[in-house]
Design a protein around this motif. Structure first.
Motif, short mmCIF file in Angstrom:
data_model
loop_
_atom_site.label_atom_id
_atom_site.label_comp_id
_atom_site.label_asym_id
_atom_site.label_seq_id
_atom_site.Cartn_x
_atom_site.Cartn_y
_atom_site.Cartn_z
N PHE A 221 0.85 -1.31 0.08
CA PHE A 221 0.20 -0.01 0.11
C PHE A 221 0.84 1.24 -0.03
CE2 PHE A 221 -3.60 -2.47 0.53
CZ PHE A 221 -4.78 -1.96 -0.04
N GLY A 308 0.76 5.87 2.15
CA GLY A 308 0.23 4.35 1.71
C GLY A 308 0.67 3.58 2.87
N GLY A 312 -1.62 1.06 5.49
CA GLY A 312 -1.49 -0.44 5.58
C GLY A 312 -1.47 -0.77 6.90
N GLY A 328 -9.70 0.39 0.67
CA GLY A 328 -8.56 1.06 -0.16
C GLY A 328 -8.69 0.46 -1.63
N LEU A 332 -5.75 -0.66 -4.21
CA LEU A 332 -5.44 -1.93 -4.75
C LEU A 332 -5.63 -2.30 -6.28
CD1 LEU A 332 -5.28 -4.66 -3.18
CD2 LEU A 332 -7.71 -5.09 -3.84
#
Length: 394
Positions: A221, A308, A312, A328, A332
């Protein structure tokens, strides 16, 4: 820091507001938002001294027809403004005695440093986008930073680092000891019997595999938000929807009444993470003031990598890795479009998409930049609502 004022509530009643996570989360959001808006012009003027033409950075990666040369002089590294506002607001409104908050700062700052160095190399030496920090080195540093953060979290009680909650189900996917063996169990509503068992001596190996999966999630992420940062306001806007949703989820996990009502694990210190997540949302909202089309500044790797990674890590901390797939989804989609494109080229020699990340595919399909950003925001908003709805539908 202002959380300590709650200790004076006996002398002045209204100071009890500083006890409440919801109050401090709202204040953190507003503080980080206004900090970005107020400091934005000064930061942008300074960053323009280190500008590198965007068209040069995209050379060879995107068809020349789709390169907007009006952005050639737009500065990058605007993530410095975002991260400064997040850290300031978190320190100002958060409870720094909460170890989880300190872990997020542990993750945030090294990834910011990595992103800044990557951007700085491209700018200083006017190299192409793929000639900054090498991909292998960047990945290695991200993995090490994620590993360090997860090691600290793993030692904390009541965290969900070895469990996975599945949307719509009350019980998590987890490992359960059973005599001399360990059982890998799915939610009983999904499968009553253990999926499989293995010797107890393999327990450390199983935990290690889960640990590795969580590290990969945080790293993925971190890069996925970076890949999404390709259109004015796209990454910042999608991040707002994502982190506001996780701020709400973290608050519910950290509130004993809501956790019991929603049948989700109660994690005592987790509510404080909603202050951090709200600060992230506020900084991204403020950044949109200057990053909306036509953008005055780009966040660059300096902002996208730590944003990001933080998203995560929030999901891992709550055991909501599967919920992250829902909330998300845009990130993805962007990340996997690159993976699938590279895999397709290597295996078949053909492209799966016209261009990746996927927003460039839609651009070459004829979507305008405003259409791409607006439609991706709509998708992000819908996914956030679906994700929050799964907490009740269990």
């Amino acid at each position: 820091m202002l959380y300590l004022l709650a200790n004076l509530r006996g002398s002045f009643g209204p100071l009890r507001l500083f006890e409440y996570v919801t109050f401090r989360s709202g204040c953190a959001l507003l503080t980080s938002m206004f900090l970005v808006i107020l400091l934005g012009p000064w930061v942008i003027r300074r960053l323009k001294q280190f500008c590198v033409p965007k068209s040069a950075r995209l050379e060879g990666l995107v068809d020349e027809r789709f390169v907007d040369h009006s952005k050639d002089k737009t500065p990058t590294m605007g993530g410095l403004l975002i991260i400064f506002s997040i850290v300031f607001s978190t320190v100002f409104w958060g409870d720094l005695s909460n170890r989880m908050v300190l872990v997020f700062l542990l993750l945030l700052l090294p990834l910011t440093g990595l992103g800044f160095y990557d951007d700085y190399i491209k700018v200083k030496y006017e190299r192409k986008v793929r000639d900054g920090v090498s991909g292998k080195m960047k990945m290695l540093i991200q993995v090490l930073v994620s590993f360090a953060a997860l090691c600290v979290i793993y030692k904390m009680p009541d965290t969900m680092t070895t469990k996975f909650l599945i949307p719509f189900f009350k019980d998590p996917v987890c490992l359960k000891p059973a005599g001399e063996s360990i059982q890998f169990c799915l939610p009983p509503q999904l499968l009553a019997e253990p999926l499989f068992s293995f010797p107890a001596s393999w327990g450390l190996l199983a935990i290690g595999l889960i640990f590795a999966a969580n590290i990969l999630l945080v790293t993925f992420f971190s890069n996925a938000v970076n890949l999404t940062d390709g259109k004015d306001g796209l990454a910042a806007g999608c991040t707002v929807f994502c982190v506001l949703s996780f701020a709400a989820v973290a608050y519910m996990h950290g509130h004993v009444v809501f956790a019991k009502y929603l049948s989700i694990p109660y994690i005592p210190e987790l509510g404080e993470i909603s202050v951090f997540a709200s600060a992230m949302a506020g900084a991204c909202i403020g950044f949109l003031w200057y990053n909306c089309k036509p953008a005055s500044v780009f966040m660059g790797d300096t902002g996208s990598l730590p944003l990001g990674g933080s998203i995560g890590l929030i999901a891992v901390l709550m055991g909501q890795q599967f919920l992250l797939i829902v909330i998300g989804f845009v990130f993805l989609m962007e990340g996997f479009s690159v993976i699938l494109q590279v895999a397709s080229l290597r295996i078949t020699g053909k492209r799966m998409f016209l261009c990746s990340p996927i927003h460039h595919h839609f651009e070459q399909k004829g979507w305008t930049e405003i259409q791409i950003v607006t439609r991706f925001w709509i998708i992000a908003g819908i996914c956030a609502l679906i994700g929050l709805a799964t907490l009740k539908l269990r």
